[in-house]
Design a protein around this motif. Sequence first.
Motif, PDB file in Angstrom:
ATOM      1  N   THR A  96       0.834  -1.200   0.000  1.00  0.00           N
ATOM      2  CA  THR A  96       0.000   0.000   0.000  1.00  0.00           C
ATOM      3  C   THR A  96       0.867   1.246   0.000  1.00  0.00           C
ATOM      4  O   THR A  96       0.594   2.215  -0.717  1.00  0.00           O
ATOM      5  CB  THR A  96      -0.931   0.006   1.228  1.00  0.00           C
ATOM      6  OG1 THR A  96      -1.680  -1.202   1.236  1.00  0.00           O
ATOM      7  CG2 THR A  96      -1.854   1.189   1.222  1.00  0.00           C
ATOM      8  N   LYS A  98       3.884   1.541  -1.181  1.00  0.00           N
ATOM      9  CA  LYS A  98       4.491   1.658  -2.510  1.00  0.00           C
ATOM     10  C   LYS A  98       3.483   2.210  -3.515  1.00  0.00           C
ATOM     11  O   LYS A  98       3.812   3.076  -4.324  1.00  0.00           O
ATOM     12  CB  LYS A  98       4.993   0.285  -2.963  1.00  0.00           C
ATOM     13  CG  LYS A  98       5.454   0.193  -4.397  1.00  0.00           C
ATOM     14  CD  LYS A  98       6.834   0.770  -4.567  1.00  0.00           C
ATOM     15  CE  LYS A  98       7.419   0.428  -5.926  1.00  0.00           C
ATOM     16  NZ  LYS A  98       7.201   1.432  -6.918  1.00  0.00           N
ATOM     17  N   PHE A  99       2.256   1.727  -3.469  1.00  0.00           N
ATOM     18  CA  PHE A  99       1.206   2.192  -4.365  1.00  0.00           C
ATOM     19  C   PHE A  99       0.950   3.683  -4.161  1.00  0.00           C
ATOM     20  O   PHE A  99       0.884   4.459  -5.110  1.00  0.00           O
ATOM     21  CB  PHE A  99      -0.067   1.372  -4.130  1.00  0.00           C
ATOM     22  CG  PHE A  99      -1.211   1.729  -5.030  1.00  0.00           C
ATOM     23  CD1 PHE A  99      -1.152   1.471  -6.387  1.00  0.00           C
ATOM     24  CD2 PHE A  99      -2.348   2.323  -4.513  1.00  0.00           C
ATOM     25  CE1 PHE A  99      -2.204   1.800  -7.221  1.00  0.00           C
ATOM     26  CE2 PHE A  99      -3.412   2.652  -5.333  1.00  0.00           C
ATOM     27  CZ  PHE A  99      -3.340   2.387  -6.693  1.00  0.00           C
ATOM     28  N   ASP A 102       3.901   5.766  -5.445  1.00  0.00           N
ATOM     29  CA  ASP A 102       3.897   5.890  -6.907  1.00  0.00           C
ATOM     30  C   ASP A 102       2.874   6.916  -7.371  1.00  0.00           C
ATOM     31  O   ASP A 102       3.153   7.715  -8.273  1.00  0.00           O
ATOM     32  CB  ASP A 102       3.612   4.538  -7.558  1.00  0.00           C
ATOM     33  CG  ASP A 102       4.764   3.569  -7.437  1.00  0.00           C
ATOM     34  OD1 ASP A 102       5.885   4.006  -7.093  1.00  0.00           O
ATOM     35  OD2 ASP A 102       4.543   2.367  -7.677  1.00  0.00           O
ATOM     36  N   ILE A 103       1.699   6.912  -6.764  1.00  0.00           N
ATOM     37  CA  ILE A 103       0.662   7.873  -7.150  1.00  0.00           C
ATOM     38  C   ILE A 103       1.105   9.293  -6.818  1.00  0.00           C
ATOM     39  O   ILE A 103       0.965  10.212  -7.633  1.00  0.00           O
ATOM     40  CB  ILE A 103      -0.673   7.533  -6.458  1.00  0.00           C
ATOM     41  CG1 ILE A 103      -1.259   6.257  -7.065  1.00  0.00           C
ATOM     42  CG2 ILE A 103      -1.666   8.688  -6.586  1.00  0.00           C
ATOM     43  CD1 ILE A 103      -2.473   5.741  -6.347  1.00  0.00           C
ATOM     44  N   ASP A 106       3.771  10.423  -9.254  1.00  0.00           N
ATOM     45  CA  ASP A 106       3.165  10.794 -10.538  1.00  0.00           C
ATOM     46  C   ASP A 106       2.466  12.142 -10.447  1.00  0.00           C
ATOM     47  O   ASP A 106       2.542  12.959 -11.371  1.00  0.00           O
ATOM     48  CB  ASP A 106       2.178   9.725 -11.004  1.00  0.00           C
ATOM     49  CG  ASP A 106       2.868   8.450 -11.452  1.00  0.00           C
ATOM     50  OD1 ASP A 106       4.111   8.462 -11.596  1.00  0.00           O
ATOM     51  OD2 ASP A 106       2.168   7.438 -11.650  1.00  0.00           O
ATOM     52  N   ALA A 143      -2.977  11.607 -12.260  1.00  0.00           N
ATOM     53  CA  ALA A 143      -2.124  10.552 -11.708  1.00  0.00           C
ATOM     54  C   ALA A 143      -2.951   9.335 -11.327  1.00  0.00           C
ATOM     55  O   ALA A 143      -2.555   8.190 -11.584  1.00  0.00           O
ATOM     56  CB  ALA A 143      -1.351  11.075 -10.497  1.00  0.00           C
ATOM     57  N   LEU A 144      -4.112   9.567 -10.720  1.00  0.00           N
ATOM     58  CA  LEU A 144      -4.994   8.457 -10.366  1.00  0.00           C
ATOM     59  C   LEU A 144      -5.603   7.817 -11.607  1.00  0.00           C
ATOM     60  O   LEU A 144      -5.833   6.606 -11.640  1.00  0.00           O
ATOM     61  CB  LEU A 144      -6.098   8.932  -9.424  1.00  0.00           C
ATOM     62  CG  LEU A 144      -5.659   9.248  -7.998  1.00  0.00           C
ATOM     63  CD1 LEU A 144      -6.773   9.941  -7.234  1.00  0.00           C
ATOM     64  CD2 LEU A 144      -5.217   7.999  -7.285  1.00  0.00           C
ATOM     65  N   ASP A 146      -4.144   7.339 -14.357  1.00  0.00           N
ATOM     66  CA  ASP A 146      -3.143   6.404 -14.895  1.00  0.00           C
ATOM     67  C   ASP A 146      -3.264   5.023 -14.263  1.00  0.00           C
ATOM     68  O   ASP A 146      -2.875   4.018 -14.862  1.00  0.00           O
ATOM     69  CB  ASP A 146      -1.729   6.944 -14.661  1.00  0.00           C
ATOM     70  CG  ASP A 146      -1.426   8.172 -15.502  1.00  0.00           C
ATOM     71  OD1 ASP A 146      -2.158   8.428 -16.483  1.00  0.00           O
ATOM     72  OD2 ASP A 146      -0.441   8.880 -15.169  1.00  0.00           O
ATOM     73  N   TYR A 147      -3.775   4.966 -13.048  1.00  0.00           N
ATOM     74  CA  TYR A 147      -3.942   3.697 -12.341  1.00  0.00           C
ATOM     75  C   TYR A 147      -5.378   3.171 -12.415  1.00  0.00           C
ATOM     76  O   TYR A 147      -5.728   2.225 -11.710  1.00  0.00           O
ATOM     77  CB  TYR A 147      -3.519   3.849 -10.874  1.00  0.00           C
ATOM     78  CG  TYR A 147      -2.034   4.040 -10.730  1.00  0.00           C
ATOM     79  CD1 TYR A 147      -1.177   2.949 -10.666  1.00  0.00           C
ATOM     80  CD2 TYR A 147      -1.482   5.308 -10.683  1.00  0.00           C
ATOM     81  CE1 TYR A 147       0.182   3.118 -10.551  1.00  0.00           C
ATOM     82  CE2 TYR A 147      -0.117   5.492 -10.566  1.00  0.00           C
ATOM     83  CZ  TYR A 147       0.704   4.394 -10.507  1.00  0.00           C
ATOM     84  OH  TYR A 147       2.058   4.576 -10.395  1.00  0.00           O
ATOM     85  N   GLY A 148      -6.212   3.810 -13.217  1.00  0.00           N
ATOM     86  CA  GLY A 148      -7.572   3.345 -13.411  1.00  0.00           C
ATOM     87  C   GLY A 148      -8.553   3.800 -12.351  1.00  0.00           C
ATOM     88  O   GLY A 148      -9.628   3.217 -12.207  1.00  0.00           O
ATOM     89  N   ILE A 149      -8.194   4.833 -11.595  1.00  0.00           N
ATOM     90  CA  ILE A 149      -9.075   5.364 -10.555  1.00  0.00           C
ATOM     91  C   ILE A 149      -9.630   6.689 -11.060  1.00  0.00           C
ATOM     92  O   ILE A 149      -8.875   7.628 -11.304  1.00  0.00           O
ATOM     93  CB  ILE A 149      -8.320   5.559  -9.227  1.00  0.00           C
ATOM     94  CG1 ILE A 149      -7.728   4.232  -8.757  1.00  0.00           C
ATOM     95  CG2 ILE A 149      -9.235   6.160  -8.176  1.00  0.00           C
ATOM     96  CD1 ILE A 149      -6.788   4.353  -7.594  1.00  0.00           C
TER      97      ILE A 149
END
Length: 158
Positions: A96, A98-99, A102-103, A106, A143-144, A146-149
């Motif tokens: 979590t 790390k996730f 990364d967000i 970004d 940024a979110l 990019d992660y599908g959120i």
Amino acid sequence: MVGSNFGIIYHPSAGGGSSGQTNTGSGTASGVGGGNSFNAIASTDRTAPASHLSDFMLQLEDYTPLLPDAVTSHYLNMGGFHADDKRIVRLISIATQKFMSDIIDDALQHSKARTHMQNSSTPGGSKAKDRKFTLTMEDLQPALADYGINVRKMDYSQ
């Protein structure tokens, strides 16, 4: 970046992987370099991931992630996952962390790009190197994405 390796130390004596030692099969199957050298290399490759995993699990006991174990356990329990082993909870906390890292990284890159475009369009723009950045929804939204959120602002007209 915050906690790029999360305090995990890889020992070069553990063999294989990051220390630059690659086993290209110096012992050949035809028996030209000694018959048992190929088998010794193959057996070392099989035990190396297990030793890395056991070292990693031992390091999890000593490492304290940014998210407390109680918070991670609470949200895992709300999702129906009950873990008795605190190493599993810490592993999920590290994933979590790390996730989220990364967000946020970004979002920082989006913010830098946006402020660079604003400063380049403004004559005599600010060139301060020690500029402080503020995390805004304008930077966090792409940024979110990019992660599908998908995040949208609420309509205040209702």
